[in-house]
Design an enzyme around this catalytic site. Sequence first.
Site, short mmCIF file in Angstrom:
data_model
loop_
_atom_site.label_atom_id
_atom_site.label_comp_id
_atom_site.label_asym_id
_atom_site.label_seq_id
_atom_site.Cartn_x
_atom_site.Cartn_y
_atom_site.Cartn_z
CB CYS A 79 26.09 34.75 75.26
SG CYS A 79 25.61 34.13 73.63
CB CYS A 80 21.93 34.11 78.48
SG CYS A 80 22.31 32.36 78.25
CB CYS A 108 21.88 28.36 72.14
SG CYS A 108 20.82 29.83 72.23
CB CYS A 132 25.05 26.63 75.48
SG CYS A 132 26.06 28.09 75.15
CB CYS A 154 18.90 31.44 79.63
SG CYS A 154 17.10 31.58 79.69
#
Length: 245
Positions: free
Chosen positions: A122-123, A203, A206, A229
């Site tokens: 995702c990062c 985000c 998270c 990240c």
Amino acid sequence: MPLDAHALVAARAATLNADLVGSGPQAMLDRTLRDARLGDIALVSSFGAESVVLLHMVAQVDRATPILFLETGMLFAETLAYQRQVADDLGLTDIRVIRPDNTDLFLHDPEGDLHGRDPDTCCAIRKTKPLELALQEFDGWITGRKRHQTEDRADLVPFEVEVGKLRINPLADWTPADIAAHIDAHDLPRHPLVAQGFASLGCAPCTTKVAPGEDPRAGRWRGRQKTECGIHFAGGRVWPTAPRG
């Protein structure tokens, strides 16, 4: 990058570290943004809990400095509003909003739940890849990293080389007390979520609040071993490929 070109950047970083030792972050930024030999430099900012300090310092040198802001699509609404407020208050004229590629999101995170299943990927698609692409036109970039934040940053130096580019960490030896003192001294706006217990902001899915006395970054990816990240790591990454149907 050719070895001789990499060696030139490394030599410049070493010279800057020697010339500016003990000089303070404002002097480092003056040199970085005014020395034409260093090329085009951008500031990468999250507009997070401590970001206003470095943004303020850069604005004192050149308000037209490119500011790269990663809008992952999962930031707090308060962060988006704060970004606009700070840019306006400081007169920053070149805010570049960097977003993830829509194809990557469609292929790897169509439901918007990748952060819970695979936060590293995702990062990668929401932060690391977009930033690396945005940095291609620059010769170096400024970060707000500090030695006290994580073990990975304990040996941080003000000037270093990353993927053949100059990376500048003017606040490397600053403490939370230094940050707070600068904000107070210049009456700078604080991120609204800091007062609600968020010490380090990323985000929304998270990021959690931290308890009094808890490490400020404990609220990032809580319950996982993850502490970064990935945008500050060396290059050579392998990006996720299209899922197999």
